[in-house]
Design a protein around this motif. Structure first.
Motif, PDB file in Angstrom:
ATOM      1  N   CYS A 258       0.834  -1.213   0.000  1.00 31.06           N
ATOM      2  CA  CYS A 258       0.000   0.000   0.000  1.00 31.06           C
ATOM      3  C   CYS A 258       0.860   1.251   0.000  1.00 31.06           C
ATOM      4  O   CYS A 258       0.558   2.223  -0.707  1.00 31.06           O
ATOM      5  CB  CYS A 258      -0.936   0.000   1.199  1.00 31.06           C
ATOM      6  N   GLU A 259       1.925   1.251   0.776  1.00 36.87           N
ATOM      7  CA  GLU A 259       2.826   2.405   0.836  1.00 36.87           C
ATOM      8  C   GLU A 259       3.495   2.639  -0.512  1.00 36.87           C
ATOM      9  O   GLU A 259       3.594   3.771  -0.975  1.00 36.87           O
ATOM     10  CB  GLU A 259       3.881   2.177   1.925  1.00 36.87           C
ATOM     11  N   TRP A 260       3.956   1.549  -1.169  1.00 38.57           N
ATOM     12  CA  TRP A 260       4.586   1.691  -2.477  1.00 38.57           C
ATOM     13  C   TRP A 260       3.571   2.222  -3.491  1.00 38.57           C
ATOM     14  O   TRP A 260       3.893   3.103  -4.284  1.00 38.57           O
ATOM     15  CB  TRP A 260       5.129   0.342  -2.954  1.00 38.57           C
ATOM     16  N   TYR A 261       2.366   1.713  -3.438  1.00 31.06           N
ATOM     17  CA  TYR A 261       1.340   2.159  -4.384  1.00 31.06           C
ATOM     18  C   TYR A 261       1.001   3.630  -4.154  1.00 31.06           C
ATOM     19  O   TYR A 261       0.825   4.388  -5.096  1.00 31.06           O
ATOM     20  CB  TYR A 261       0.090   1.293  -4.237  1.00 31.06           C
ATOM     21  N   ARG A 262       0.937   4.032  -2.875  1.00 28.19           N
ATOM     22  CA  ARG A 262       0.638   5.433  -2.570  1.00 28.19           C
ATOM     23  C   ARG A 262       1.766   6.327  -3.068  1.00 28.19           C
ATOM     24  O   ARG A 262       1.531   7.421  -3.565  1.00 28.19           O
ATOM     25  CB  ARG A 262       0.452   5.610  -1.064  1.00 28.19           C
ATOM     26  N   LYS A 263       3.009   5.867  -2.966  1.00 29.94           N
ATOM     27  CA  LYS A 263       4.164   6.669  -3.329  1.00 29.94           C
ATOM     28  C   LYS A 263       4.367   6.747  -4.842  1.00 29.94           C
ATOM     29  O   LYS A 263       4.624   7.813  -5.389  1.00 29.94           O
ATOM     30  CB  LYS A 263       5.404   6.053  -2.682  1.00 29.94           C
ATOM     31  N   TYR A 264       4.269   5.592  -5.526  1.00 31.30           N
ATOM     32  CA  TYR A 264       4.647   5.522  -6.939  1.00 31.30           C
ATOM     33  C   TYR A 264       3.501   5.137  -7.871  1.00 31.30           C
ATOM     34  O   TYR A 264       3.720   4.991  -9.066  1.00 31.30           O
ATOM     35  CB  TYR A 264       5.783   4.513  -7.127  1.00 31.30           C
TER      36      TYR A 264
ATOM     37  N   PHE B 101      12.932   5.812  -9.593  1.00 28.98           N
ATOM     38  CA  PHE B 101      12.362   5.421  -8.308  1.00 28.98           C
ATOM     39  C   PHE B 101      12.580   3.935  -8.134  1.00 28.98           C
ATOM     40  O   PHE B 101      12.837   3.230  -9.098  1.00 28.98           O
ATOM     41  CB  PHE B 101      10.859   5.753  -8.250  1.00 28.98           C
TER      42      PHE B 101
ATOM     43  N   THR C 203      10.194  -3.741  -4.279  1.00 30.64           N
ATOM     44  CA  THR C 203      10.506  -3.538  -2.865  1.00 30.64           C
ATOM     45  C   THR C 203      11.916  -3.997  -2.537  1.00 30.64           C
ATOM     46  O   THR C 203      12.495  -3.530  -1.561  1.00 30.64           O
ATOM     47  CB  THR C 203       9.505  -4.303  -1.968  1.00 30.64           C
TER      48      THR C 203
ATOM     49  N   THR D  26      14.607  -1.253  -2.185  1.00 33.00           N
ATOM     50  CA  THR D  26      14.710  -0.425  -0.984  1.00 33.00           C
ATOM     51  C   THR D  26      15.877  -0.846  -0.107  1.00 33.00           C
ATOM     52  O   THR D  26      16.374  -0.047   0.677  1.00 33.00           O
ATOM     53  CB  THR D  26      13.417  -0.476  -0.159  1.00 33.00           C
TER      54      THR D  26
ATOM     55  N   TRP E 276      18.856   1.014  -1.844  1.00 31.64           N
ATOM     56  CA  TRP E 276      18.608   2.373  -2.302  1.00 31.64           C
ATOM     57  C   TRP E 276      19.262   3.354  -1.340  1.00 31.64           C
ATOM     58  O   TRP E 276      19.061   3.316  -0.133  1.00 31.64           O
ATOM     59  CB  TRP E 276      17.097   2.607  -2.363  1.00 31.64           C
TER      60      TRP E 276
END
Length: 176
Positions: free
Chosen positions: A27-33, A128, A132, A135, A138
């Motif tokens: 969810c966090e990745w989808y919200r970010k990218y 980006f 995952t 990360t 990164w």
């Protein structure tokens, strides 16, 4: 023979937490990218659509339209054009030229290009983190150089147990 299921409440809670953590990461990745990926996918779909050309019909001679008086011409806004975005930054021309020099069998060409490209850190290659797993590496920075202890006794003392399992060291057991 009965199969043992080693699922007690501790394991169930562990797997539940792991599942929720993975779900939160997604969810966090989808919200970010998510918006960037969706825009890229739309650009790819738009690029695949066939180009429709208008049909040409013969025109009769028409006199040129009257020229308007002193209307300043507006430059086209850069926002209206949606450039095709990729996941990676463009390659430097010098690096790209490595592709066309020699063949991979002689450690040139594509082989040399890929090895040169591999030396760049991921932040210089990708816009980006795509997955995952990115990360983990990164923005790590430059690796710190570790000093190796060259003392032979340090190696011997750290290798053998201190509890007396090897109380008498045989000289044939030591790597000199």
């Amino acid at each position: 023979m009965a199969r043992q299921l080693n699922l007690d409440t501790v394991w169930q809670n562990f797997w539940k937490e792991e599942y929720l953590r993975e779900k939160m990461l997604r969810c966090e990745w989808y919200r970010k990218y998510g918006l960037l990926v969706r825009a890229k996918q739309k650009a790819k779909v738009a690029a695949r659509l066939p180009l429709k050309l208008p049909t040409l019909t013969p025109k009769a001679r028409v006199s040129p339209p009257p020229v308007p008086k002193a209307v300043p011409a507006k430059p086209p806004s850069p926002v209206s054009e949606a450039p095709f975005q990729t996941e990676m930054y463009p390659v430097l021309p010098a690096t790209r030229a490595l592709l066309y020099e020699g063949i991979s069998h002689d450690s040139q060409g594509r082989y040399h290009y890929l090895n040169t490209r591999k030396l760049d850190v991921p932040e210089k290659r990708y816009l980006f983190p795509v997955t995952t797993n990115f990360t983990y590496g990164w923005q790590l920075g430059t690796p710190a150089k570790q000093e190796l202890a060259s003392c032979k006794m340090c190696h011997i003392e750290s290798f053998f147990r201190k509890n007396g399992a090897f109380s008498m060291l045989d000289p044939r057991d030591l790597a000199l």
